[in-house]
Design a protein around this motif. Structure first.
Motif, PDB file in Angstrom:
ATOM      1  N   ARG A   1      21.893   4.357  17.558  1.00  7.65           N
ATOM      2  CA  ARG A   1      21.977   4.900  18.809  1.00  7.65           C
ATOM      3  C   ARG A   1      20.699   5.890  19.283  1.00  7.65           C
ATOM      4  NH1 ARG A   1      25.097   7.269  23.162  1.00  7.65           N
ATOM      5  NH2 ARG A   1      25.252   9.857  23.277  1.00  7.65           N
ATOM      6  N   LYS A   2      20.390   6.720  18.361  1.00  7.05           N
ATOM      7  CA  LYS A   2      19.302   7.552  18.629  1.00  7.05           C
ATOM      8  C   LYS A   2      18.028   6.751  18.873  1.00  7.05           C
ATOM      9  CE  LYS A   2      16.760  11.391  16.198  1.00  7.05           C
ATOM     10  NZ  LYS A   2      16.353  12.216  15.251  1.00  7.05           N
TER      11      LYS A   2
ATOM     12  N   ARG B   1      18.434   5.193  22.445  1.00  9.37           N
ATOM     13  CA  ARG B   1      18.002   6.122  23.390  1.00  9.37           C
ATOM     14  C   ARG B   1      16.560   6.542  23.811  1.00  9.37           C
ATOM     15  NH1 ARG B   1      22.099   8.964  25.622  1.00  9.37           N
ATOM     16  NH2 ARG B   1      20.627  10.903  25.905  1.00  9.37           N
ATOM     17  N   LYS B   2      16.039   6.719  22.432  1.00  7.50           N
ATOM     18  CA  LYS B   2      14.515   7.010  22.437  1.00  7.50           C
ATOM     19  C   LYS B   2      13.839   5.858  23.228  1.00  7.50           C
ATOM     20  CE  LYS B   2      10.677   8.168  19.408  1.00  7.50           C
ATOM     21  NZ  LYS B   2      10.404   8.411  17.936  1.00  7.50           N
TER      22      LYS B   2
ATOM     23  N   LEU C   1      14.529   6.031  27.381  1.00  8.25           N
ATOM     24  CA  LEU C   1      13.967   7.153  27.738  1.00  8.25           C
ATOM     25  C   LEU C   1      12.507   7.109  27.820  1.00  8.25           C
ATOM     26  CD1 LEU C   1      16.258   9.912  26.386  1.00  8.25           C
ATOM     27  CD2 LEU C   1      16.284   9.086  28.585  1.00  8.25           C
ATOM     28  N   ARG C   2      11.931   6.559  26.869  1.00  7.83           N
ATOM     29  CA  ARG C   2      10.286   6.221  26.746  1.00  7.83           C
ATOM     30  C   ARG C   2      10.189   5.253  28.053  1.00  7.83           C
ATOM     31  NH1 ARG C   2       7.446   2.310  23.662  1.00  7.83           N
ATOM     32  NH2 ARG C   2       5.312   2.879  23.301  1.00  7.83           N
TER      33      ARG C   2
ATOM     34  N   PHE D   1      14.059  13.858  28.777  1.00 10.20           N
ATOM     35  CA  PHE D   1      14.551  14.356  27.319  1.00 10.20           C
ATOM     36  C   PHE D   1      15.842  13.990  26.975  1.00 10.20           C
ATOM     37  CE2 PHE D   1      11.771  17.684  29.386  1.00 10.20           C
ATOM     38  CZ  PHE D   1      10.863  17.903  28.361  1.00 10.20           C
ATOM     39  N   ASP D   2      16.113  14.169  25.849  1.00 10.90           N
ATOM     40  CA  ASP D   2      17.227  13.401  25.084  1.00 10.90           C
ATOM     41  C   ASP D   2      18.537  13.963  25.986  1.00 10.90           C
ATOM     42  OD1 ASP D   2      18.435  11.645  23.222  1.00 10.90           O
ATOM     43  OD2 ASP D   2      19.455  13.589  22.323  1.00 10.90           O
ATOM     44  N   SER D   3      18.557  15.075  26.554  1.00 14.11           N
ATOM     45  CA  SER D   3      19.666  15.619  27.095  1.00 14.11           C
ATOM     46  C   SER D   3      19.908  14.883  28.301  1.00 14.11           C
ATOM     47  CB  SER D   3      19.218  17.084  27.509  1.00 14.11           C
ATOM     48  OG  SER D   3      18.155  17.245  28.271  1.00 14.11           O
ATOM     49  N   THR D   4      18.932  13.988  28.874  1.00 13.17           N
ATOM     50  CA  THR D   4      19.268  13.311  30.143  1.00 13.17           C
ATOM     51  C   THR D   4      20.637  12.151  29.707  1.00 13.17           C
ATOM     52  OG1 THR D   4      16.921  12.943  30.334  1.00 13.17           O
ATOM     53  CG2 THR D   4      18.515  11.080  31.637  1.00 13.17           C
TER      54      THR D   4
ATOM     55  N   ALA E   1      22.827   3.502  23.499  1.00 11.48           N
ATOM     56  CA  ALA E   1      22.297   4.506  24.014  1.00 11.48           C
ATOM     57  C   ALA E   1      23.348   5.323  25.153  1.00 11.48           C
ATOM     58  CB  ALA E   1      21.116   4.052  24.616  1.00 11.48           C
TER      59      ALA E   1
ATOM     60  N   ASP F   1      25.935   7.305  27.667  1.00  9.35           N
ATOM     61  CA  ASP F   1      26.887   8.274  27.427  1.00  9.35           C
ATOM     62  C   ASP F   1      28.290   7.910  28.343  1.00  9.35           C
ATOM     63  OD1 ASP F   1      25.376  10.344  26.218  1.00  9.35           O
ATOM     64  OD2 ASP F   1      23.999  10.188  27.681  1.00  9.35           O
TER      65      ASP F   1
END
Length: 555
Positions: free
Chosen positions: A278-279, A282-283, A286-287, A298-301, A434, A436
């Motif tokens: 999952r991490k 997400r990375k 987002l990249r 950022f990861d808070s997105t 990834a 939410d």
């Protein structure tokens, strides 16, 4: 009692999507295989089209020693096949059928099914011939094997999925009448066509006549083979009580057994592997988004997505985009300072893709993100028809162009997420991790695998009560699903398009504002619902269908 049910000695399942990922039926068959193999082992045989000749098929590995006598017996009768293993959980036997040689016989084949079953193949066009020749070739293979190599006292079931496998099943009804036949419709061709042609399916549902609509919509051949298959099969099945009503109205035949679609949690990572994947997912996303937008995310997105077959209205992509436009406006109003990206909304839908964007690939290879956004910062791959694509045109009309002051950024991923698309380079299930929140506001959805998959991967989701899965969730919970339950089931009809979009917007804000504890509870509840839809719980319905079909042969 299950113990007294008749059980087949051999099960043959024919589908265009065996070792050939096109849509949801692939998931039905491949995810169920492991559960059936526990009972039937190598007596379970899948039949698919050999459309990968001369190309590498990642789903299939041929084994020339496997059932060699079957392959040779069929070849003597003019049916050429490749036999091997489907590369999914359990690795079941798969027979890929070369149907090309039968095209020259199609007029004779069509004449026979017209005489025997009244199938109107003379009005065919498009993919009807290709599917029908596969269907016939698959059935001929089973006919040859059954009559020459399988003992006549053995109980054999042949299950055909969708109209694309119906003609062959009808052939078996005459050529090998002791084989028990099951026909499964996952979505009626007419129901899907009505909705795809922007007609109101639900308001006038009881006024629709399937034969009349088939003529109006030029669907005569597909509807005809589907309807006759439903009527002549020993057991007619569909995937939900919702679609059963559609079958009764448009095919004039109710299902004998309902076969809800399940899932196999074996493919879901566990423990630390789940967290790590999952991490990483997400990375990665987002990249990619940061490179397109020239804005560090950022990861808070909050990452939300919708996905599925490219059926703009049926899958509710229009409503999803309206909801994201509403969300963008609402978050702009709530912001008291320069808006930063709060939500990354992904549309994961295969389109007419040309190639991965070279400029995006180059930027992803760089260490630092330049200050200037790329052109079209809402698209990861080049399209052949960018000016005509319905998703992109709707994004433009709703001003979802990813301007700097937009707190919601929407990006279309128009590729098959097979891990080799050139940009994301991760398979769909890893990309899914990834999220939410997943959003599937379907208008026409006989079952709905995408929300079930989301739940299995611990992603809360939104769907509608026009999906079989949505109705199952409500029935399971004994009340309308809310996002706190892991799945929110929105009421949808022909007239509440904008209400549904606003409700999606409101629920997305609720999830966005929820603290970690509440979000984790949503994720836990989503997974709990998925556990109730495991194949271990649903496979009993298949056993009922086998018993129903085999019992017909004893009468």
């Amino acid at each position: 009692m299950i113990g007294k049910q008749l059980k087949p000695n051999f099960i043959f399942e024919a589908s265009w999507e065996v070792c050939n990922k096109v849509g949801g039926i692939y998931t039905v068959l491949s995810s169920r295989a492991q559960t059936l193999l526990k009972e039937y082992g190598n007596k379970l045989i899948f039949l698919g089209p050999d459309v990968w000749q001369g190309k590498n098929n990642p789903d299939f590995i041929e084994d020339k020693k496997l059932l060699k006598n079957w392959r040779e017996a069929a070849a003597k009768e003019g049916v050429n096949v490749r036999i091997g293993r489907w590369q999914v959980e359990g690795k079941p036997i798969a027979v890929l059928v070369d149907f090309q040689p039968f095209f020259e016989q199609r007029n004779s084949i069509y004449r026979t099914v017209w005489q025997n079953f009244g199938v109107q193949s003379d009005k065919a066009y498009g993919d009807y011939d290709e599917a029908s020749m596969f269907s016939y070739a698959a059935a001929r293979f089973v006919e040859i094997i059954y009559l020459s190599l399988i003992h006549k006292n053995k109980k054999v079931v042949y299950q055909a999925h969708e109209w694309m496998a119906g003609l062959g099943m009808l052939h078996l009804c005459k050529a090998a009448p002791s084989i028990a036949t099951i026909f499964t419709t996952h979505a009626t061709s007419i129901g899907r066509s009505i909705t795809s042609n922007n007609k109101q399916l639900y308001k006038y549902f009881h006024g629709y006549n399937g034969d009349q609509m088939a003529e109006e919509l030029h669907m005569d051949a597909k509807h005809s083979v589907e309807k006759q298959s439903a009527h002549f099969a020993d057991c007619f099945t569909t995937v939900s009580t919702f679609t059963d009503k559609e079958c009764a109205q448009l095919l004039e035949k109710s299902a004998d057994v309902i076969l809800p679609n399940g899932f196999d949690n074996a493919i879901v990572p566990k423990g630390s592997a789940f967290t790590a994947k999952r991490k990483a997912a997400r990375k990665n996303l987002l990249r990619v988004a940061s490179a397109l937008l020239s804005e560090e995310l950022f990861d808070s997105t909050m990452i939300v997505s919708t996905s599925g077959r490219n059926d703009f209205r049926c899958k509710g992509f229009d409503v999803f985009l309206q909801a994201m436009a509403n969300l963008n406006s609402e978050l702009q109003r709530q912001s008291t300072e320069n808006c930063k990206t709060s939500v990354l909304a992904l549309i994961e839908v295969p389109c007419w893709m040309k190639e991965p964007r070279k400029d995006l690939q180059q930027r992803l290879a760089e260490k630092e993100i330049p200050n200037t956004a790329l052109p079209n910062p809402y698209l990861t791959h080049e399209l052949y028809n960018e000016g005509e694509d319905a998703i992109l045109n709707t994004m433009r009309s709703l001003s979802l162009m990813n301007d700097r002051n937009n707190p919601v950024k929407v990006i279309l991923l128009p590729c098959y997420l097979d891990g080799e698309d050139g940009i994301i380079n991760k398979p769909y299930y890893e990309v899914l991790l990834a999220n939410d929140l997943c959003i599937y506001p379907s208008y026409y959805e006989p079952w709905g695998y995408t929300p079930l998959e989301a739940c299995a991967f611990k992603i809360p989701c939104i769907t509608t009560d026009l999906s079989g899965f949505g109705q199952w969730v409500d029935a399971t919970l004994k009340h309308r699903g809310m996002i706190e339950n892991g799945v929110e089931v929105l009421h949808r009809n022909d007239d509440n398009y904008f209400d549904v979009a606003q409700n999606i917007c409101n629920t997305t804000i609720k999830v966005l504002n929820a603290n970690k504890t509440i979000r984790n509870k949503m994720r836990k509840n989503a997974a709990a619902l998925a556990d109730k839809a495991q194949w271990n719980n649903f496979i009993k319905y298949y056993y009922q269908a086998y018993n129903f079909a085999l019992s017909k042969k004893l009468k």
